[in-house]
Structure formats: C-alpha cells, structure tokens
Design a protein around this motif. Structure first.
Motif, PDB file in Angstrom:
ATOM      1  N   ARG A   1       0.933  -0.873  -0.025  1.00  0.00           N
ATOM      2  CA  ARG A   1       0.125  -0.442   0.084  1.00  0.00           C
ATOM      3  C   ARG A   1       0.714   1.259   0.537  1.00  0.00           C
ATOM      4  N   ARG A   2       2.265   1.016   0.553  1.00  0.00           N
ATOM      5  CA  ARG A   2       3.034   2.338   0.675  1.00  0.00           C
ATOM      6  C   ARG A   2       3.582   2.683  -0.460  1.00  0.00           C
ATOM      7  N   LYS A   3       3.500   1.011  -1.286  1.00  0.00           N
ATOM      8  CA  LYS A   3       4.329   1.380  -2.304  1.00  0.00           C
ATOM      9  C   LYS A   3       3.639   1.870  -3.266  1.00  0.00           C
ATOM     10  N   GLY A   4       2.638   2.340  -2.931  1.00  0.00           N
ATOM     11  CA  GLY A   4       1.599   2.980  -4.200  1.00  0.00           C
ATOM     12  C   GLY A   4       1.017   1.619  -4.759  1.00  0.00           C
ATOM     13  N   CYS A   5       0.752   0.328  -4.544  1.00  0.00           N
ATOM     14  CA  CYS A   5       0.376  -0.838  -5.162  1.00  0.00           C
ATOM     15  C   CYS A   5      -0.949  -1.521  -4.644  1.00  0.00           C
ATOM     16  N   ILE A   6      -1.902  -0.749  -4.556  1.00  0.00           N
ATOM     17  CA  ILE A   6      -3.067  -0.722  -3.260  1.00  0.00           C
ATOM     18  C   ILE A   6      -3.582  -2.077  -4.557  1.00  0.00           C
ATOM     19  N   ASP A   7      -3.418  -2.441  -5.266  1.00  0.00           N
ATOM     20  CA  ASP A   7      -4.828  -3.944  -6.045  1.00  0.00           C
ATOM     21  C   ASP A   7      -3.772  -5.116  -4.734  1.00  0.00           C
ATOM     22  N   LYS A   8      -2.335  -5.364  -5.358  1.00  0.00           N
ATOM     23  CA  LYS A   8      -1.924  -5.888  -4.901  1.00  0.00           C
ATOM     24  C   LYS A   8      -2.097  -6.015  -3.264  1.00  0.00           C
ATOM     25  N   ALA A   9      -2.298  -4.988  -2.453  1.00  0.00           N
ATOM     26  CA  ALA A   9      -2.286  -4.828  -1.431  1.00  0.00           C
ATOM     27  C   ALA A   9      -3.508  -5.123  -1.116  1.00  0.00           C
ATOM     28  N   LEU A  10      -4.402  -4.985  -0.923  1.00  0.00           N
ATOM     29  CA  LEU A  10      -6.275  -5.472  -0.665  1.00  0.00           C
ATOM     30  C   LEU A  10      -6.400  -6.721  -1.358  1.00  0.00           C
ATOM     31  N   GLN A  11      -5.722  -7.109  -2.136  1.00  0.00           N
ATOM     32  CA  GLN A  11      -5.467  -8.993  -2.767  1.00  0.00           C
ATOM     33  C   GLN A  11      -4.755  -9.530  -1.116  1.00  0.00           C
ATOM     34  N   LEU A  12      -3.645  -9.708  -0.783  1.00  0.00           N
ATOM     35  CA  LEU A  12      -2.717  -9.768   0.464  1.00  0.00           C
ATOM     36  C   LEU A  12      -4.012  -9.828   1.195  1.00  0.00           C
ATOM     37  N   LEU A  13      -4.779  -8.766   1.779  1.00  0.00           N
ATOM     38  CA  LEU A  13      -5.606  -8.610   2.755  1.00  0.00           C
ATOM     39  C   LEU A  13      -7.062  -8.817   2.831  1.00  0.00           C
ATOM     40  N   ARG A  14      -6.850  -9.065   1.904  1.00  0.00           N
ATOM     41  CA  ARG A  14      -8.563 -10.359   2.025  1.00  0.00           C
ATOM     42  C   ARG A  14      -8.498 -11.639   2.066  1.00  0.00           C
ATOM     43  N   LYS A  15      -6.366 -12.047   1.417  1.00  0.00           N
ATOM     44  CA  LYS A  15      -6.035 -13.236   1.970  1.00  0.00           C
ATOM     45  C   LYS A  15      -6.092 -13.331   3.355  1.00  0.00           C
ATOM     46  N   ALA A  16      -5.926 -12.859   3.873  1.00  0.00           N
ATOM     47  CA  ALA A  16      -4.951 -12.590   5.127  1.00  0.00           C
ATOM     48  C   ALA A  16      -7.217 -12.888   6.382  1.00  0.00           C
ATOM     49  N   LEU A  17      -7.933 -11.898   5.638  1.00  0.00           N
ATOM     50  CA  LEU A  17      -8.806 -11.887   6.406  1.00  0.00           C
ATOM     51  C   LEU A  17      -9.893 -13.265   6.115  1.00  0.00           C
ATOM     52  N   GLN A  18      -9.311 -13.799   5.005  1.00  0.00           N
ATOM     53  CA  GLN A  18     -10.069 -15.380   5.298  1.00  0.00           C
ATOM     54  C   GLN A  18      -9.960 -15.827   6.408  1.00  0.00           C
ATOM     55  N   THR A  19      -9.220 -15.472   7.222  1.00  0.00           N
ATOM     56  CA  THR A  19      -8.136 -16.680   8.209  1.00  0.00           C
ATOM     57  C   THR A  19      -8.822 -15.785   9.542  1.00  0.00           C
TER      58      THR A  19
END
Length: 463
Positions: free
Chosen positions: A253-271
């Motif tokens: 997110r801080r690097k500006g790659c918001i889509d990549k950040a959201l993808q990782l956060l949604r994966k983490a949200l599953q658990t």
C-alpha cells in the motif's frame, strides 16, 4: 478468623510472584474482546513462536472476564506445552497464574500447592527470592505479554527485552522481542529499530515474521531494493502467513500497489475475519484510492462519483474496525479525514472529538491528533484560529516526536502567512517568536518578541 488469616497469608505470597497478575498489564476494558481475539490468532497462526506465553495471557484475560474455568483450561494447555518443550524456568509464570486463579475461585489449598511448586523451582535455580526469579526467561515472558497488550506497555516491553539481552546478547528470541518492541516505539524518524531488526533477521533466518518488519523499516529509510528482497522471501515462506500477508500488504500500500495490497488483505481476512487491524488496513487502501482519484485527470463528474464510492468503502471498513477495537484512536482520525473530503463535516467533527477526548494516549499520539484536527480546521473549516489553538496544544506536549516537528512547521507556515497579510500582527509575530524559541534559535526568537513589543507600543502608546 483462621480462614481469613490463611487467605491473607496466601495473598501476601501471591503478590511476590512474577506473572500476568502482577505485571500491571495496561489495557482498557473495551479492548478485551479484541485482545482475546488477537491472542487466539497468535496461538493459531504465529507458528514460529512458542504459544505458552499466549496461553498464559489468554488465561489472564479470561479471568478478567470472570471466566475462571476457561482460564484454568488455558493454563492447563500452557502447562502441557511447557512440559513437552522442557521450558523449566518459564513454568514458574504458568504456576503463578494458576495460583492466582485458584485464589480468586476460593481454592486456597490449590493456590498454595502452586505457590509451593514455584518456591521449589526458585530454590532449584538458586533464586534469592522465595517466589520469583530474576532471569532472562522471566524478562522475556513479561516483554511478550506487555507487547501484546498495546501501546501503553511498549516502553516497558522494550526495557524487559533489554534486560533479557544483557544476560544473553545473542539469543534469537530475545533479539526478536527487542526488535519488535523497538519497531513499535520507532514513531520518530531516528530509526532506533533498524539495527535491532537487522540483527534479529540474521539470528532468525527462517522467521518470515521479523523479515516483514525489517522490510517496512527499510521502506521508511528508502532502501527499497533490500526491502523488496525481504518481502519476497517472507511471502515465499509457508509459516505465519496471516501475519506476513497483513504486513506485506502495508508495504505494498505504501509503495502504491493498492490492488496487490488488497489481494493480500483479503487472503488474510479469510483466516481472521474479525481482525480490526485488517479492516483498518483495507480502509487505508480505499482511502488512498480516493486520494488518487482526487488528483487524477478524470472528468470532474466521473471523478466525484468514484471518490464518493471509495470514501464510503473506506468509512465502512473504519467503522468495522472501531466496532472491533473501540479505543483504536488513529482510526477515528482517518475516518474523520475521509468524511471531510466528501464534505460530511458533522460526521468528521464527531469522529475528531472521539479521538481528542480519548484518555491514556501516549504523547506522540495526542500530538498527531492535534496536528490532523488543526489541519482540518485550517483547510476544511477555514478557521486559522482554531488550527493555531490545536497546533499549540500539540506543541505543549513535551515529547520531541515526528508529529511535534510537523506541528512546528504547520504553526510557522500559518503565522508567516498571517504576518504577510497583516492579520493580528502582534499575535502572529509573537507566534513566530515562539516557533524559533522551540526550535532553539534564541537570538531569532528575541528579535520577533522585541518586534511584537515595539508594535504593541506603537498601537497603544500608553503601554
């Protein structure tokens, strides 16, 4: 009479123990559900760290909720693990907690039997104290407990790991604890955590959890190639994934790659669907997308529609966060700033007030809230007077942090502009005097103060 005397004697012994009941762990009652969830997550997902300490902390939290049976269950799990891993000295913490829970349940004999176990172990390891040991293992256990209980305990956590390292400077676990505590205290840009994080990664080469912390710190200092390498290594590991995903997402997110950040956060949200931290990070991603739209070259109507949409998504995630973590101050401020961007000023004001009225915040957190509320008053409400009031309130808090320096810059800018525009010149020139005084430029400060006095005399000759 005999029973009361017995209870008093047991209580006296209990107070000499070194365990969760005597460490003065500080957190708000409102935080207990979230803390319990975060401890359970750590037991489940942070598979590189022995979970004995977390079972102990969970027992303490459950006791505070009035669930002593469940507390004992957690302590039995801690005892079994400690036996299996032959943790020797560390069992003393678990037995101390058992003694306290039994005492609260009115089982004095049980409490005494655990006190006896502690005493026996203290004798075995030649401790000068009857019911506690001053040793690296104990400092380490206390450090992890403090670290888990939130911001007001971080300074003491750092002190605990410092003591542990004095005894064993190359111990991998103590170095990890020290580095994480330093990172959490690294709210200034003096990079106190960079060295400790490098050492911890060197001593724990297979631990992805500490690598992501180092990557975030390197990102702060602008060492992007090295940061990227650590992030990629951490993501290629199969352990601690929930934790790696959440911190790697912050990095992207801080690097500006918001889509990549959201993808990782949604994966983490599953658990971890009830993680306030994850909802907060998702909210920050949407907020960043809203800011990107604000500065983009899209046609005005399309941009405003999309901005509204992103703002609502961000607010929704921030609301979920504060439901889960009611005392997470920074979320209210972020939510207020998003409301302000879409001109929902009543909601913005209400959220700022919640943050401004929070108790028990550290100095630099309070400074940050005054800074951001001051900016809101200056740029959204066009009230320079209120902005100045809050910049001054923040500067009154004597902690030389990053936020403190930002407050000083903000105050200087607004005072300079007012001098140029001749708005309340005496007051504005005096403010510049104060700015230079706080910067340590005494000769400059005196010049401004003298100028303000001269002006006062000109305006009021009888002065």
């Amino acid at each position: 009479m005999g029973e009361n005397a017995g209870a008093d004697q047991v209580k006296k012994s209990l107070l000499q123990l070194s365990c969760h009941f005597t460490w003065s762990l500080f957190f708000e009652d409102a935080d207990i559900p979230d803390l319990e969830m975060r401890i359970s997550e750590q037991v489940e997902f942070l598979d590189i760290k022995g979970p004995v300490g977390m079972h102990n902390l969970l027992a303490y939290v459950r006791h505070l909720k009035g669930q002593n049976e469940e507390a004992l269950q957690s302590l039995r799990e801690a005892e079994a693990l400690a036996r299996r891993e032959q943790l020797g000295k560390r069992s003393v913490v678990t037995w101390g907690n058992c003694a306290w829970v039994h005492y609260h349940m009115g089982s004095l004999a049980e409490a005494q039997s655990y006190l006896d176990k502690v005493e026996k172990t203290c004798k075995e390891f030649a401790s000068p104290f009857r019911y506690r040991m001053e040793c690296a293992e104990m400092h380490c256990e206390e450090g992890w407990a403090l670290l888990k209980c939130g911001g007001q305990n971080y300074r003491r956590a750092l002190a605990c790991f410092t003591k542990a390292l004095e005894a064993e400077p190359e111990n991998p676990e103590y170095n990890t604890g020290y580095a994480v505590a330093a990172y959490r205290q690294d709210f200034d840009d003096n990079n106190i955590s960079l060295g400790p994080l490098r050492k911890a990664v060197m001593l724990n080469p297979a631990d992805p959890y500490i690598k992501v912390y180092l990557a975030l710190k390197l990102q702060d200092t602008g060492d992007t190639d090295e940061a990227e390498r650590h992030i990629e290594e951490a993501l290629s590991s199969t352990s601690c994934q929930t934790y790696v995903f959440r911190y790697a997402a912050k990095y992207y997110r801080r690097k500006g790659c918001i889509d990549k950040a959201l993808q990782l956060l949604r994966k983490a949200l599953q658990t971890s669907p009830n993680s306030g931290y994850l909802h907060f990070q998702i909210g920050l991603c949407y907020r960043q997308q809203m800011i990107q739209l604000k500065t983009s070259r899209n046609t005005l109507s399309r941009r405003q529609g999309s901005m509204q949409e992103m703002a609502q998504l961000a607010i929704c995630e921030f609301q979920k966060t504060v439901e889960l973590r009611p005392t997470f101050d920074v979320v209210y401020v972020c939510m207020a700033e998003v409301h302000a961007e879409i001109h929902q000023y009543e909601e913005a004001e209400a959220n700022f007030q919640i943050a401004l009225n929070m108790q028990n915040l550290t100095g630099h957190r309070k400074q940050d809230i005054h800074l951001r509320y001051g900016r809101y008053q200056q740029f959204h409400q066009k009230s320079e007077d209120k902005a100045i009031t809050h910049y001054l309130k923040g500067l009154k808090i004597e902690e030389k942090s990053y936020a403190w320096r930002k407050l000083l810059i903000a105050l200087e800018k607004v005072a300079e502009r007012r001098v140029q525009q001749n708005v309340r010149p005496v007051e504005s020139i005096s403010l510049l005097g104060l700015v230079h005084k706080l910067k340590g430029n005494m000769p400059e400060a005196l010049l401004y103060y003298e100028k303000a006095l001269r002006l006062t005399r000109e305006m009021n000759p009888e002065f």
